[in-house]
Design a protein around this motif. Sequence first.
Motif, PDB file in Angstrom:
ATOM      1  N   ALA A   1       6.747   4.121  -3.703  1.00 17.91           N
ATOM      2  CA  ALA A   1       8.186   4.348  -3.625  1.00 17.91           C
ATOM      3  C   ALA A   1       8.516   5.631  -2.885  1.00 17.91           C
ATOM      4  CB  ALA A   1       8.791   4.394  -5.030  1.00 17.91           C
ATOM      5  N   GLU A   2       7.616   6.602  -2.915  1.00 16.73           N
ATOM      6  CA  GLU A   2       7.873   7.868  -2.231  1.00 16.73           C
ATOM      7  C   GLU A   2       7.479   7.789  -0.756  1.00 16.73           C
ATOM      8  OE1 GLU A   2       5.541   7.930  -4.957  1.00 16.73           O
ATOM      9  OE2 GLU A   2       7.303   7.844  -6.224  1.00 16.73           O
ATOM     10  N   GLY A   3       6.937   6.637  -0.310  1.00 13.21           N
ATOM     11  CA  GLY A   3       6.548   6.509   1.086  1.00 13.21           C
ATOM     12  C   GLY A   3       5.089   6.819   1.306  1.00 13.21           C
ATOM     13  N   GLU A   4       4.297   6.962   0.246  1.00 17.30           N
ATOM     14  CA  GLU A   4       2.874   7.244   0.422  1.00 17.30           C
ATOM     15  C   GLU A   4       2.062   6.386  -0.514  1.00 17.30           C
ATOM     16  OE1 GLU A   4       1.746  11.308   0.649  1.00 17.30           O
ATOM     17  OE2 GLU A   4       3.657  11.853   1.460  1.00 17.30           O
TER      18      GLU A   4
ATOM     19  N   PRO B   1       0.797  -1.215   0.000  1.00 17.26           N
ATOM     20  CA  PRO B   1       0.000   0.000   0.000  1.00 17.26           C
ATOM     21  C   PRO B   1       0.836   1.275   0.000  1.00 17.26           C
ATOM     22  CG  PRO B   1       0.049  -0.921   2.196  1.00 17.26           C
ATOM     23  CD  PRO B   1       0.769  -1.891   1.297  1.00 17.26           C
ATOM     24  N   ILE B   2       2.153   1.129   0.192  1.00 21.79           N
ATOM     25  CA  ILE B   2       3.038   2.277   0.276  1.00 21.79           C
ATOM     26  C   ILE B   2       3.876   2.363  -0.983  1.00 21.79           C
ATOM     27  CG2 ILE B   2       4.904   3.371   1.582  1.00 21.79           C
ATOM     28  CD1 ILE B   2       3.854   1.754   4.010  1.00 21.79           C
TER      29      ILE B   2
END
Length: 93
Positions: free
Chosen positions: A90-93, A87-88
Amino acid sequence: MSDTELDRWADAPSPCVDVCKYKRQGRCVGCAMTKEEKQSFPQHGSGAAKKEFIEALMARLAESTRNPAFWVMAYQRKCAMEGVACPIGAEGE
């Protein structure tokens, strides 16, 4: 949040990345959770509950001196190994 996104969060595994060494104020050096938090992760909870839990964990990592990108990479690898969509991004979101 779309149904597809909620489904992705509902399938999300625990944020534990299998390091399990507790040093920093009783927090794991791999995922920054306490033993109690690891046990309380909603294994079969709703997508919204898991999303809230993981976002709080990421906020804690961002506030600490640790770079959350390392945890994100390890978590993405864990999701891939378990065969679930992470659910996350590559940018952390």
